[in-house]
Design an enzyme around this catalytic site. Structure first.
Site, PDB file in Angstrom:
ATOM      1  N   ALA A  63       0.862  -1.176   0.000  1.00  0.00           N
ATOM      2  CA  ALA A  63       0.000   0.000   0.000  1.00  0.00           C
ATOM      3  C   ALA A  63       0.900   1.227   0.000  1.00  0.00           C
ATOM      4  O   ALA A  63       2.074   1.146   0.355  1.00  0.00           O
ATOM      5  CB  ALA A  63      -0.860  -0.013   1.255  1.00  0.00           C
ATOM      6  N   GLY A 107       0.296  -5.054   0.826  1.00  0.00           N
ATOM      7  CA  GLY A 107      -0.851  -5.054  -0.076  1.00  0.00           C
ATOM      8  C   GLY A 107      -0.532  -5.697  -1.413  1.00  0.00           C
ATOM      9  O   GLY A 107      -1.427  -6.204  -2.103  1.00  0.00           O
ATOM     10  N   GLU A 110      -1.045  -9.231  -0.924  1.00  0.00           N
ATOM     11  CA  GLU A 110      -2.487  -9.440  -0.712  1.00  0.00           C
ATOM     12  C   GLU A 110      -3.227  -9.465  -2.050  1.00  0.00           C
ATOM     13  O   GLU A 110      -4.132 -10.270  -2.252  1.00  0.00           O
ATOM     14  CB  GLU A 110      -3.033  -8.356   0.231  1.00  0.00           C
ATOM     15  CG  GLU A 110      -2.489  -8.544   1.641  1.00  0.00           C
ATOM     16  CD  GLU A 110      -2.840  -7.403   2.588  1.00  0.00           C
ATOM     17  OE1 GLU A 110      -2.403  -6.268   2.335  1.00  0.00           O
ATOM     18  OE2 GLU A 110      -3.550  -7.654   3.572  1.00  0.00           O
TER      19      GLU A 110
HETATM   20  N1  3HC Z   1       4.639   3.343  -0.339  1.00  0.00           N
HETATM   21  C1  3HC Z   1       5.131   4.549  -0.717  1.00  0.00           C
HETATM   22  N2  3HC Z   1       6.412   4.758  -1.046  1.00  0.00           N
HETATM   23  C2  3HC Z   1       7.230   3.702  -0.984  1.00  0.00           C
HETATM   24  C3  3HC Z   1       6.794   2.420  -0.587  1.00  0.00           C
HETATM   25  C4  3HC Z   1       5.422   2.256  -0.283  1.00  0.00           C
HETATM   26  N3  3HC Z   1       4.915   1.085   0.051  1.00  0.00           N
HETATM   27  N4  3HC Z   1       7.846   1.584  -0.598  1.00  0.00           N
HETATM   28  C5  3HC Z   1       8.899   2.301  -1.001  1.00  0.00           C
HETATM   29  N5  3HC Z   1       8.539   3.585  -1.228  1.00  0.00           N
HETATM   30  C6  3HC Z   1       9.376   4.674  -1.749  1.00  0.00           C
HETATM   31  C7  3HC Z   1      10.440   5.122  -0.758  1.00  0.00           C
HETATM   32  O1  3HC Z   1       9.918   6.078   0.158  1.00  0.00           O
HETATM   33  C8  3HC Z   1      11.484   5.701  -1.688  1.00  0.00           C
HETATM   34  O2  3HC Z   1      11.027   6.971  -2.063  1.00  0.00           O
HETATM   35  P1  3HC Z   1      12.079   8.161  -2.326  1.00  0.00           P
HETATM   36  O3  3HC Z   1      12.924   7.698  -3.465  1.00  0.00           O
HETATM   37  O4  3HC Z   1      11.235   9.337  -2.608  1.00  0.00           O
HETATM   38  O5  3HC Z   1      12.857   8.291  -1.056  1.00  0.00           O
HETATM   39  C9  3HC Z   1      11.391   4.800  -2.913  1.00  0.00           C
HETATM   40  O6  3HC Z   1      10.112   4.167  -2.840  1.00  0.00           O
HETATM   41  C10 3HC Z   1      12.443   3.726  -2.968  1.00  0.00           C
HETATM   42  O7  3HC Z   1      12.462   3.019  -1.730  1.00  0.00           O
HETATM   43  P2  3HC Z   1      13.825   2.518  -1.084  1.00  0.00           P
HETATM   44  O8  3HC Z   1      14.820   3.619  -1.053  1.00  0.00           O
HETATM   45  O9  3HC Z   1      13.467   1.873   0.204  1.00  0.00           O
HETATM   46  O10 3HC Z   1      14.305   1.444  -2.171  1.00  0.00           O
HETATM   47  P3  3HC Z   1      14.914   0.012  -1.972  1.00  0.00           P
HETATM   48  O11 3HC Z   1      15.129  -0.536  -3.314  1.00  0.00           O
HETATM   49  O12 3HC Z   1      16.057   0.061  -1.022  1.00  0.00           O
HETATM   50  O13 3HC Z   1      13.775  -0.857  -1.252  1.00  0.00           O
HETATM   51  C11 3HC Z   1      11.560  -1.765  -0.901  1.00  0.00           C
HETATM   52  C12 3HC Z   1      12.561  -1.112  -1.898  1.00  0.00           C
HETATM   53  C13 3HC Z   1      12.070  -3.143  -0.497  1.00  0.00           C
HETATM   54  C14 3HC Z   1      10.232  -1.869  -1.587  1.00  0.00           C
HETATM   55  C15 3HC Z   1      11.466  -0.870   0.351  1.00  0.00           C
HETATM   56  O14 3HC Z   1      11.213   0.450  -0.042  1.00  0.00           O
HETATM   57  C16 3HC Z   1      10.393  -1.285   1.310  1.00  0.00           C
HETATM   58  O15 3HC Z   1      10.592  -2.169   2.112  1.00  0.00           O
HETATM   59  N6  3HC Z   1       9.225  -0.605   1.237  1.00  0.00           N
HETATM   60  C17 3HC Z   1       8.155  -0.835   2.155  1.00  0.00           C
HETATM   61  C18 3HC Z   1       7.397  -2.081   1.843  1.00  0.00           C
HETATM   62  C19 3HC Z   1       6.238  -2.237   2.783  1.00  0.00           C
HETATM   63  O16 3HC Z   1       6.360  -2.061   3.974  1.00  0.00           O
HETATM   64  N7  3HC Z   1       5.084  -2.603   2.232  1.00  0.00           N
HETATM   65  C20 3HC Z   1       3.900  -2.758   3.017  1.00  0.00           C
HETATM   66  C21 3HC Z   1       3.188  -1.455   3.105  1.00  0.00           C
HETATM   67  S1  3HC Z   1       1.844  -1.509   4.241  1.00  0.00           S
HETATM   68  C22 3HC Z   1       0.597  -2.284   3.395  1.00  0.00           C
HETATM   69  O17 3HC Z   1       0.793  -2.750   2.305  1.00  0.00           O
HETATM   70  C23 3HC Z   1      -0.717  -2.320   4.074  1.00  0.00           C
HETATM   71  C24 3HC Z   1      -1.677  -3.234   3.427  1.00  0.00           C
HETATM   72  O18 3HC Z   1      -1.744  -4.433   4.161  1.00  0.00           O
HETATM   73  C25 3HC Z   1      -3.042  -2.654   3.353  1.00  0.00           C
END
Ligand code: 3HC
Length: 708
Positions: A63, A107, A110
């Site tokens: 998400a 998500g 999911e």
């Molecule tokens: N939402 C919004 N922005 C995101 C994002 C997300 N889920 N994941 C990454 N980004 C953005 C980062 O903020 C960053 O932005 P920036 O360049 O402006 O700083 C850019 O994407 C690149 O991210 P990273 O620098 O972290 O890049 P990496 O290649 O090192 O890592 C990744 C990529 C493994 C995808 C890492 O970013 C990560 O772990 N992201 C979070 C994943 C996550 O937690 N997903 C679950 C979200 S909660 C959810 O899904 C709820 C659902 O159940 C309803």
């Protein structure tokens, strides 16, 4: 459909491609686009099967966390509305194949689980990392995942938040096939194969076969909750996610989803979610550095020369070798070099015993480290890291002879923790290429690196250092060249305060317990014992603390050093160590404290845990504000990243500056003013703090104002 989702049809397969850089997060456009694309593919008679795939580097990484941040801070929107889309995907009459590469997280996974089939490339990662943001999956993941992989595996994945690789996902039943070769083509072939099958399409929500029988349920749930409490100390979400997973095994699907949604919304508004989402963006924020733009070119780093094979140099060499970088490791004598290599080998052997590396992986890493006496080949490496002991004359001499001979774009980094980078840089005649890389011990394990910018450090040198930190899997935070940089600058006032507290009547064990109950990974006295009291004393002297005789000076520390109680390595420091690494309070130390305090005329009094916390943590906060004022820290959130990743500050409190914000800066200032009245000058409130309170603003507001 829209720009974020496109559809093309080829030989009976509709390829739906999600293109929402950087990580294909589930924005409303992506959700709407997917919904429309499914409708179109369903209504197109030429389409026999559907493949959903991510453009760019990844499938859907989750998400949109920016939306979740708004939700956490009080907005009613921000959570992705996914139910209708997921149901539509699952009810589609044509096979829907999810084709995953990169990271299918939160998500993203999911969505994938609502497809009829899932395929992935071998290095794809799949997981439910929501607990790391203080929430639980909120798009039916807790109800579908156990139906695919079983409850025990689902608990393990959701509690740890750690993603699994394709091979593991295949054996667990999360995916149906691993695709070697080009993903879109492989997934399309698989989709055609599935379209030719007869029989009903598998809907995850209807599956029951992997759910445990009622008799096995209590044991699994108890084990899951124990795992959550033990491995994710103080976090609410890992325990709560087990409640949601329990619903998958005990309630009909729709009711389970409703249960999940309730828990999701409760946690999304929690303090822990606010703090952990703050920590997520704070960590990403460190790569945005004034003066370094996306166009600033970082020099590629394939070969590194490390000077000094002691604890720091050896740890840095391991960090490089682990990241696939070749290392020349040098020391002054063959003997010192042999000792260093033997320690590296021993550390790797421990990793093999713990199952982190295979013997073959260790051999590969050892082969990347070339030990040598002298500087042969150093002029050609891309980066030199000097890690000799803290002596300005020696560091200048090395910088002068090595850095001045390096190839034109070679970066020279010093791993000093206390010395002036500009003075070292001046000895090289190419100060633009000189930078500080302050690693934390053990350097192969600790995530934090302070990247110290000197007066003359060029943007390219900074960009190179940032890229190296990232390549090493570290969080590199750019800091200014002031005494102690940021981490140690803040740590000493905090450390001294804990020592004053024991002089006033607390014990080291009481102080440490209050700190670990607050969430710190370790108490300050245990940290001092681990690092070595002699090390602390050396740094304190180097930083010139207590040069003013009017300052209150801790009484006990130097007496322990003089008595040879240097910490864990001697089996005695603030604590006694009958077992390695297990501190036991030592009555001898407590008697020494009381007697030194009595000699100094300090009356012992009862000290509450609240006072311990305020004196210790607010010392960090006040000094943090002073570091911001001085410009050595660029953002309050950088300080938070440094403390969470390098000093064991609990991530679920966001970091010291975020903690202060949430506590209320008005109250924080009041406490600091009271300490100032009581204890004198060292508690003078930071002007920045006074200013923020007068404006009703927070550190977070100040960071935002700086961004715009
Ligand atoms: N939402 C919004 N922005 C995101 C994002 C997300 N889920 N994941 C990454 N980004 C953005 C980062 O903020 C960053 O932005 P920036 O360049 O402006 O700083 C850019 O994407 C690149 O991210 P990273 O620098 O972290 O890049 P990496 O290649 O090192 O890592 C990744 C990529 C493994 C995808 C890492 O970013 C990560 O772990 N992201 C979070 C994943 C996550 O937690 N997903 C679950 C979200 S909660 C959810 O899904 C709820 C659902 O159940 C309803």
């Amino acid at each position: 459909m829209n720009q974020a989702v496109t559809l093309s049809v080829d030989q009976g397969v509709a390829l739906i491609r999600i293109d929402n850089p950087p990580v294909n997060a589930l924005s409303p456009e992506v959700i709407g686009g997917l919904d429309a694309a499914i409708d179109r593919a369903s209504g197109d008679d030429s389409v026999l099967a559907i493949v959903i795939i991510g453009a760019g580097r990844t499938f859907i990484a989750g998400a949109d966390i920016k939306g979740l941040e708004q939700l956490a801070w009080g907005s009613d929107s921000g959570a992705p509305e996914m139910h209708e889309l997921l149901q539509k995907l699952e009810d589609t009459r044509k096979p829907v194949v999810m084709a995953m590469h990169g990271t299918a997280l939160g998500g993203g996974l999911e969505v994938a689980m609502a497809g009829h089939y899932r395929v992935a490339v071998p290095d794809a990662l799949m997981g439910q990392p929501e607990v790391n943001l203080g929430i639980i999956p909120g798009a039916e993941g807790t109800q579908r995942l156990p139906r695919l992989v079983g409850l025990e595996k689902a608990i393990e994945m959701c509690v740890s938040g750690k993603p699994i690789k394709a091979a593991d996902a295949l054996s667990a039943g999360l995916i149906d096939r691993v695709i070697d070769g080009e993903l879109a083509a492989g997934a399309s072939a698989f989709a055609r194969e599935m379209a030719s099958r007869t029989g009903a399409l598998p809907k995850t929500r209807e599956r029951q076969d992997k759910l445990p029988p009622a008799s096995a349920l209590p044991g699994m749930l108890t084990a899951g909750r124990d795992l959550a409490r033990k491995t994710r100390r103080n976090l609410e979400a890992p325990v709560a996610v087990v409640d949601a997973l329990e619903a998958a095994a005990t309630l009909p699907f729709a009711e389970g989803c409703a249960r999940e949604r309730d828990i999701f919304f409760r946690l999304a508004k929690s303090e822990q979610a606010k703090a952990l989402i703050h920590a997520f963006f704070a960590e990403r924020g460190v790569s945005k550095v004034p003066g370094v733009s996306k166009d600033t070119v970082a020099a590629p780093v394939h070969r590194v020369g490390i000077i000094g094979a002691g604890t720091m140099g050896g740890g840095i060499a391991m960090a490089c070798a682990n990241a696939g970088i070749n290392v020349h490791l040098t020391d002054a004598s063959q003997e010192a070099l042999d000792r260093g290599i033997a320690t590296i080998r021993k550390n790797y052997d421990v990793s093999v015993k713990r199952g982190r590396f295979t013997p073959a992986q260790v051999d590969e890493r050892m082969a990347r480290i070339a030990p040598q006496v002298g500087y042969d080949g150093f002029s050609d490496v891309d980066l030199v890291i000097e890690a000799v002991f803290e002596n300005m004359a020696l560091k200048k001499q090395i910088a002068g002879s090595v850095a001045s001979q390096g190839k034109a774009d070679q970066v020279f980094a010093t791993n000093t923790s206390t010395l002036d980078i500009d003075e070292i840089a001046a000895a090289t005649g190419r100060a633009a290429k000189v930078i500080g890389l302050h690693f934390f011990s053990p350097a192969n394990v600790m995530r934090l690196v302070e990247i110290v910018r000197g007066n003359a450090t060029s943007p390219e040198t900074l960009a190179t250092a940032m890229a190296v930190a990232k390549k090493l899997g570290k969080v590199g935070v750019v800091v200014g060249n002031g005494p102690g940089f940021v981490g140690n600058r803040l740590m000493f006032p905090y450390m001294y305060e804990t020592q004053f507290l024991v002089e006033e009547g607390a014990t080291p064990a009481q102080v440490d317990r209050a700190l670990t109950d607050f969430g710190m990974a370790m108490g300050m006295f245990a940290v001092d014992d681990m690092a070595g009291l002699d090390v602390g004393a050396r740094v304190r002297t180097a930083l010139g603390h207590f040069s003013d005789p009017r300052e209150r000076r801790p009484l006990v520390h130097e007496r322990l050093v003089a008595a040879g109680r240097l910490g864990q390595k001697r089996g005695a420091g603030w604590y006694r160590y009958d077992e390695p690494r297990t501190p036991t309070p030592d009555p001898e130390v407590e008697t020494l404290i009381r007697s030194l305090a009595a000699d100094a005329g300090i009356e012992p009094r009862a000290i509450t845990d609240d006072e311990i916390l305020d004196r210790a943590i607010l010392a960090l906060v006040n000094e943090g504000a002073k570091a911001l004022e001085a410009g050595v820290a660029a953002r309050a959130s950088d300080i938070d990243v440094i403390y969470v990743n390098g000093y064991g500050f609990p991530g679920w409190r966001g970091g010291p500056m975020f903690y202060a914000d949430r506590r209320g800066l008005g109250e924080v200032l009041e406490r600091i003013r009271a300490f100032h009245r009581q204890h004198g000058e060292r508690w003078r409130p930071a002007a920045l703090l006074v200013d923020l309170v007068s404006r009703g603003a927070t550190f977070r507001d100040a960071d935002r104002a700086r961004r715009t």
